[in-house]
Scaffold this active site. Sequence first.
Site, mmCIF file in Angstrom:
data_model
loop_
_atom_site.group_PDB
_atom_site.id
_atom_site.type_symbol
_atom_site.label_atom_id
_atom_site.label_comp_id
_atom_site.label_asym_id
_atom_site.label_seq_id
_atom_site.Cartn_x
_atom_site.Cartn_y
_atom_site.Cartn_z
ATOM 1 N N GLY A 13 0.832 -1.201 0.000
ATOM 2 C CA GLY A 13 0.000 0.000 0.000
ATOM 3 C C GLY A 13 0.860 1.241 0.000
ATOM 4 N N ASP A 131 -2.679 9.793 15.231
ATOM 5 C CA ASP A 131 -3.163 9.236 13.965
ATOM 6 C C ASP A 131 -3.904 7.918 14.188
ATOM 7 O OD1 ASP A 131 -3.532 9.547 11.273
ATOM 8 O OD2 ASP A 131 -1.631 8.634 10.689
#
Length: 295
Positions: A13, A131
């Site tokens: 990814g 995050d």
Amino acid sequence: MATNNFDQTNKLGEGGFAELFKDTLKSGKVVAVKKLTLGHSSRAISEFESEVKLISNVHHRNLVRLLGCCRQGHERLLIYEYMPNSSLDRILFGKNKRLLSWKERFNIILGTARGLAYLHEEFHVCIIHRDIKSSNILLDNNFQAKNSRFWAVFNRDSNIDFMDFLRGYTAPEYASHGQLTEKADTYSFGVVVLEIVSGRKSIDLKQPPDMEYLLKWVWSLYENNKVLDVMESEKEMEGYSEEEVLRVINIALLCIQDSARHRPSMSEVVTMLLNKDEIYFQKHLHTSFKDLAFK
């Protein structure tokens, strides 16, 4: 050699300024290599190196372990342990989504909370993740949760990710004033918990209008004493306890309060997840819910 010169067939990814590759070392060990591009900024390179030195000392079963790093030119590589079950968002929302049992969901929630509590209170400095979202919670062979992407997040000058703001993960005080404390992580954790319980994204415009915004929908159900309707596929969610599901949802609501000072710390969250004493929990529930700003 392990990445075959970063061959795209090994790519897992990408996002931001990084690409992630699955690689097998000569020893046969499978790892994940994150290839970062920091540009030509000497400050960025210096910060990267100081942060890596700190994070290399972070060891917890619910945090993805950094195995090593490499620097060449303006590129930086981070070598992590490989997580075979990918990320939580792919399990919950991906094309090949998998229906998790309640035990698996609860263990993922508890593991995520423990990892954050360690970063906030048990490490020798407080690390704010900044995050927390379902795509940054990785799952090992046994679906044990491991928080990832915390190597650069204690830089308090970091900009807010606009897409994360749109997806509803960002705490109000951080989004509006840039005020970053560990309670911002608590807020994001609460959002992820509701995603895990419901199997729905925090914001999903494909849902009916009254269900597009997960937090608003859950709070509406809570006010109408129907909060257990949040559960995904109740008939198929193996081994769930109604009492435990209700406690987890209530804890999530404590975490997503508009006022940061009313949110529990992550160590308190861990205690509440494990503590079945309703008197203990109701004490927190009462003092925290009376001034809900988003109500």
